[in-house]
Every structure is written in structure tokens, then in C-alpha cells.
Design a protein around this motif. Structure first.
Motif, PDB file in Angstrom:
ATOM      1  N   ASN A 132      85.066  55.799   6.172  1.00  0.00           N
ATOM      2  CA  ASN A 132      85.104  55.716   7.698  1.00  0.00           C
ATOM      3  C   ASN A 132      86.351  54.896   8.175  1.00  0.00           C
ATOM      4  OD1 ASN A 132      84.687  54.890  10.441  1.00  0.00           O
ATOM      5  ND2 ASN A 132      82.665  56.373  10.417  1.00  0.00           N
TER       6      ASN A 132
ATOM      7  N   GLU B 186      89.816  55.641   7.244  1.00  0.00           N
ATOM      8  CA  GLU B 186      90.615  56.548   8.293  1.00  0.00           C
ATOM      9  C   GLU B 186      90.939  55.906   9.257  1.00  0.00           C
ATOM     10  OE1 GLU B 186      87.957  59.944   7.975  1.00  0.00           O
ATOM     11  OE2 GLU B 186      88.826  60.367   5.789  1.00  0.00           O
ATOM     12  N   LYS B 187      90.444  54.988   9.934  1.00  0.00           N
ATOM     13  CA  LYS B 187      90.627  54.377  11.362  1.00  0.00           C
ATOM     14  C   LYS B 187      91.768  53.273  11.062  1.00  0.00           C
ATOM     15  CE  LYS B 187      86.274  55.274  13.256  1.00  0.00           C
ATOM     16  NZ  LYS B 187      85.735  56.250  12.488  1.00  0.00           N
TER      17      LYS B 187
ATOM     18  N   THR C 127      96.918  55.345  16.966  1.00  0.00           N
ATOM     19  CA  THR C 127      95.798  54.791  17.774  1.00  0.00           C
ATOM     20  C   THR C 127      95.804  53.298  17.968  1.00  0.00           C
ATOM     21  OG1 THR C 127      93.356  54.684  17.971  1.00  0.00           O
ATOM     22  CG2 THR C 127      94.388  54.800  15.722  1.00  0.00           C
TER      23      THR C 127
ATOM     24  N   VAL D 156      89.851  51.693  17.871  1.00  0.00           N
ATOM     25  CA  VAL D 156      89.165  52.699  17.157  1.00  0.00           C
ATOM     26  C   VAL D 156      88.270  51.905  16.098  1.00  0.00           C
ATOM     27  CG1 VAL D 156      91.058  52.471  15.374  1.00  0.00           C
ATOM     28  CG2 VAL D 156      89.617  54.787  15.637  1.00  0.00           C
TER      29      VAL D 156
ATOM     30  N   ARG E  43      84.885  51.858  17.196  1.00  0.00           N
ATOM     31  CA  ARG E  43      84.110  53.083  17.042  1.00  0.00           C
ATOM     32  C   ARG E  43      83.604  52.999  15.547  1.00  0.00           C
ATOM     33  NH1 ARG E  43      86.005  58.930  16.208  1.00  0.00           N
ATOM     34  NH2 ARG E  43      84.184  60.174  16.449  1.00  0.00           N
ATOM     35  N   TYR E  44      84.239  52.454  14.588  1.00  0.00           N
ATOM     36  CA  TYR E  44      84.032  52.325  13.315  1.00  0.00           C
ATOM     37  C   TYR E  44      82.431  51.525  13.555  1.00  0.00           C
ATOM     38  CZ  TYR E  44      82.868  49.495   9.076  1.00  0.00           C
ATOM     39  OH  TYR E  44      82.249  49.067   7.916  1.00  0.00           O
TER      40      TYR E  44
END
Ligand SMILES: Cc1cc2nc3c(=O)[nH]c(=O)nc-3n(C[C@H](O)[C@H](O)[C@H](O)COP(=O)(O)OP(=O)(O)OC[C@H]3O[C@@H](n4cnc5c(N)ncnc54)[C@H](O)[C@@H]3O)c2cc1C
Length: 406
Positions: free
Chosen positions: A317, A320-321, A330, A334, A337-338
């Protein structure tokens, strides 16, 4: 930022740190991995995780790790619940009901040590990953442009290493977490778990490769590992006041094993260790450019095999961010959000499920035990209920649910 410093600093070459580095490299992001152990003692770590669930196998496959692990592990489509007092199997679950949900409709029994051995070899071969063995991380600072990690290099000198972000994948004792002042909320069980490894074929008694055995006095887990030599690992609870030397004395372990399965002949004990079980989740997974993943962010009882698996899910996860930030798609928000996604899973899935798993195995009230066992039987015998049960235990639901969190 200087080109060579434009990378992610990863503390710890455990399964989480290495999967993170490999996934970042696949997405074109460079990293430096600091590992305190040296090549000479890296494989001497105590036995730990080993059950790898379907959702995790998909991730291993994505980075080319699965094909290296499969030959070293046991493909285990089944797992069973047993009632020790009655000596009978309560329920058997078959991952085959997940055939439309995943291309890996089984768990892979493959020990953590084999995973890190293979992943480390891949990381060392990757030009985007700078693996620094025998390098102990001691602290860090952060500023508007990046982070500075302080490490003790193999020569014993302290070195300052720059990067854009730092990820703590250094396990439960995370220095990053402590330096950020992040609380590790939760509790520690008073009873420690005794792990005994034996070379003995338990399949002749009806067991499968993964077994959860309930008993009001002495629950246990029984797992099969590929050899040579073929080994089985049996977990037992212990009393808080018992001394480690007494618990791990050969005659005491033989007595315990004979109580579990009376064979009348001594078991061939090939290893043992005692561990303390914590249920804790970090209050935050991010402070600025510092991020927590795996055991540094959450720890739980190994019943159900969720710690390593959910840590690897953190790694994917997060990779990818971070890669999206690198590509300029981005901004840093973000990373919050993780934290929202993975902390939610740690609290609402991993903690709840592992606490429930332990309660289920050690339940003392006969009426509650009966009800629990009836529920397991009903779930295993109905394909729809069995699929729902396995979507949870195979961690497919938790990955799907995390993806829905904005
Ligand atoms: C008996 C047992 C059985 C388990 N079974 C399962 C299971 O079946 N399935 C499952 O999913 N989970 C299981 N777990 C949990 C699992 O082992 C952990 O969740 C997993 O290993 C965490 O991975 P990690 O990479 O976050 O940390 P770790 O595996 O702890 O790796 C951390 C790495 O960081 C290094 N490091 C630490 N500090 C520093 C420092 N200061 N500088 C540099 N390097 C450092 C360490 O040497 C290590 O290599 C089990 C645990 C136990 C105890």
C-alpha cells in the motif's frame, strides 16, 4: 535534493522492509535498506511467521518473489479446528471455495526466514536497492526537504544518510516510533507461548498442515513445515510464573507433547523458543516524512497468522503511494490515506480477529465452547458461509475494505 539522496530510507530487512524495497524498485523508486544483522548471522533468527495467505501470495507474485518461495514451502489448501478433550476434528475449511476470488486458493506454509533469505537475494541484485547489512540504525531527524538517518556502519562509525522519506520496518521495538513520540496502544498477555518444533508425522493422526486446537486447559496450534527435515511446530500457552528454563527442559517438553498426543515414544524435538504476545497498534502511522509499517506499527498474537501478512500489505500500500509522489501525480497528503487505510485494518481486522481467535481456542465455559464449535461446523459445511469465513481469514476482505477508504 541531491539525485543520489532522492530515495526512501528503510530501516530493517525483515519481510516488510524487503517487500517495500522490492515493490518501490519495481515502480522505479530507489531505496537504501539498513539491517543490523550481518550476512553471517542473518539466517540465525528465531523461528517466527510462516503461514502466508492468498492476498499476500498475490503480492509476492507481483514482485517475482512467489516463484522462489513455492518450492521451499507447502501448499496448504486446508485448515482444521480440533477439540483436544474429545480428540476430534470440529471443522475443516478448504480454500477451494475462493477459486473465483483469487488465483491462489490456498495458504503457503513457508517460514519467515526463507522469505527474507529469498527477498534479500533479490534486493541485493536490484540496482535501485542499496542493501546495507551489519548497519544499525540509531536515530533520525527530518526537515522540509528530507530526512537524515544516523546509522552505525560495519566499521562501528556513525554515518549520516540522507533520503526523502524514512520507513520504519524495524519490528516492534521501532526507534522511529519512539523518537516520534508515538504511543503503542494496547496490551500484553500475561501468558507467554511456548513453541516446540518436532520431527514427527502428525498427518497419520488425521491432522492437516494447519491446525487450531481448542482446549479449556491447554489450547495449541500445530503447523507443518517443509524440510529437510520435515518439521511440525506446536504452540502451547504457559503460566506467567513458570521459568523459561523449566518450561524448555527436555523432559517438561516431552511431557507436554505426550499430553497433547500420547504416542508412548519420545518425540524428536529439534527446537524450541518462548515468546511474549502483544496486541498493540501505533497511535499514528505517519509523522511528517517518517512512516511506520509492519510490526513497528502493529503487533498481534500469531493465532491466525496475520502479523507478517498484514505487514506485507502495509508495504505494498505504502510503496504505491510513495511511487505516486515520486511521479508527481499526488502530494504528500496521500500518506495520510495510507495511515487511514492501514490503521483501520490493524484495529478493526487484525486486532479483533486475533483476539477472537485466542478466546475461541481457550474458552472455558462448556456452553460457549459448544456454541462456538457448532458455528464453526455450520460455516465449514455451507459453501457460502465457508467462503465468507475464508475471505476474512485469508485477508482478502481486509485488502478490499482498505481500498474503499478515501
Ligand atoms: C512464533 C511466531 C509465529 C508467527 N507466525 C506468524 C504467521 O504464521 N503469519 C504471520 O503473518 N505472522 C506471524 N508472526 C508475526 C511475524 O513474525 C511478524 O509480524 C513479522 O515478522 C513482522 O515483520 P517486520 O518486517 O515488520 O519485522 P521483523 O520481522 O521483526 O523484522 C525487522 C528487521 O529489522 C531489523 N532491525 C531491527 N532494529 C534495527 C535497527 N535498529 N537497525 C537496523 N535493523 C534493525 C531486524 O534485525 C529485522 O531483520 C509470528 C510471530 C511469532 C513470534
Amino acid at each position: 535534493m541531491n539525485g543520489a539522496d532522492d530515495r526512501v530510507l528503510i530501516v530493517g530487512a525483515g519481510p516488510v522492509g524487503l517487500c517495500l524495497a522490492l515493490k518501490l524498485a519495481q515502480l522505479g523508486v530507489a531505496s537504501a535498506v539498513f539491517e543490523q544483522l550481518a550476512d553471517e548471522n542473518f539466517l540465525d533468527q528465531v523461528p517466527r511467521a510462516g503461514t502466508n495467505h492468498p492476498a499476500t501470495l498475490e503480492m509476492y507474485d507481483d514482485i517475482g518473489l512467489y516463484k522462489r518461495l513455492e518450492p521451499r514451502g507447502i501448499i496448504a489448501p486446508l485448515f482444521q479446528y480440533w477439540d483436544r478433550a474429545k480428540g476430534e476434528m470440529i471443522a475443516e475449511f478448504d480454500h477451494a471455495v475462493l477459486k473465483d476470488d483469487t488465483r491462489f486458493a490456498f495458504a503457503l506454509q513457508c517460514e519467515r526466514i526463507k522469505i527474507v533469505e529469498e527477498a534479500l537475494a533479490m534486493a541485493k541484485d536490484n540496482p535501485l536497492i542499496d542493501v546495507r547489512m551489519a548497519t544499525e540504525f540509531v536515530g533520525f531527524s527530518q526537515d522540509a526537504d528530507g530526512v537524515t538517518a544516523l546509522v552505525k556502519n560495519p566499521g562501528g562509525e556513525t554515518e549520516a544518510v540522507r533520503g526523502r522519506y524514512i520507513v520504519s520496518a524495524e519490528g516492534a521495538r521501532s526507534i522511529v516510533r519512539k523518537e516520534c513520540g508515538i504511543e503503542f496502544e494496547g496490551f500484553t498477555y500475561a501468558d507467554r507461548t511456548l513453541n516446540i518444533e518436532v520431527a514427527y508425522d502428525f498427518k497419520q493422526h488425521g491432522y492437516t498442515d494447519r491446525n487450531y486446537i481448542s482446549d479449556p486447559e491447554e489450547w495449541s496450534n500445530l503447523f507443518h513445515w517443509k524440510g529437510p527435515p520435515e518439521r511440525w511446530r506446536v504452540h502451547f500457552p504457559t503460566k506467567p510464573e513458570e521459568e523459561p528454563e523449566a518450561l524448555m527442559a527436555p523432559e517438561a517438553m516431552q511431557k507436554r507433547l505426550q499430553g497433547f498426543l500420547a504416542t508412548g515414544r519420545p518425540f524428536n524435538i529439534v527446537g524450541c523458543n518462548l515468546y511474549t504476545v502483544h496486541q498493540r497498534v501505533a497511535e499514528n502511522f505517519r509523522v511528517g516524512r517518517a512512516l511506520l509499517a509492519g510490526d513497528s506499527a502493529h503487533v498481534n498474537s500469531p493465532i491466525g497468522g496475520m502479523g507478517l501478512n498484514s505487514g506485507v500489505h502495509d508495504a505494498f500500500n505504502l510503496a504505491e503511494k510513495l511511487a505516486a509522489i515520486w511521479r508527481g501525480e499526488t502530494d504528500e497528503s496521500v500518506l495520510d490515506r495510507y495511515e487511514r487505510q492501514r490503521r483501520h485494518i490493524a484495529v478493526e481486522h487484525t486486532q479483533l480477529q486475533t483476539i477472537r481467535n485466542k478466546k475461541l481456542l481457550q474458552e472455558k465455559d462448556p456452553a460457549v465452547r459448544q456454541k462456538n464449535h457448532d458455528e464453526l461446523r455450520r460455516a465449514a459445511s455451507d459453501p457460502k458461509l465457508a467462503r465468507e469465513f475464508l475471505l476474512r481469514s485469508a485477508l482478502i476482505n481486509s485488502v478490499r475494505e482498505a481500498a474503499q477508504i478515501p
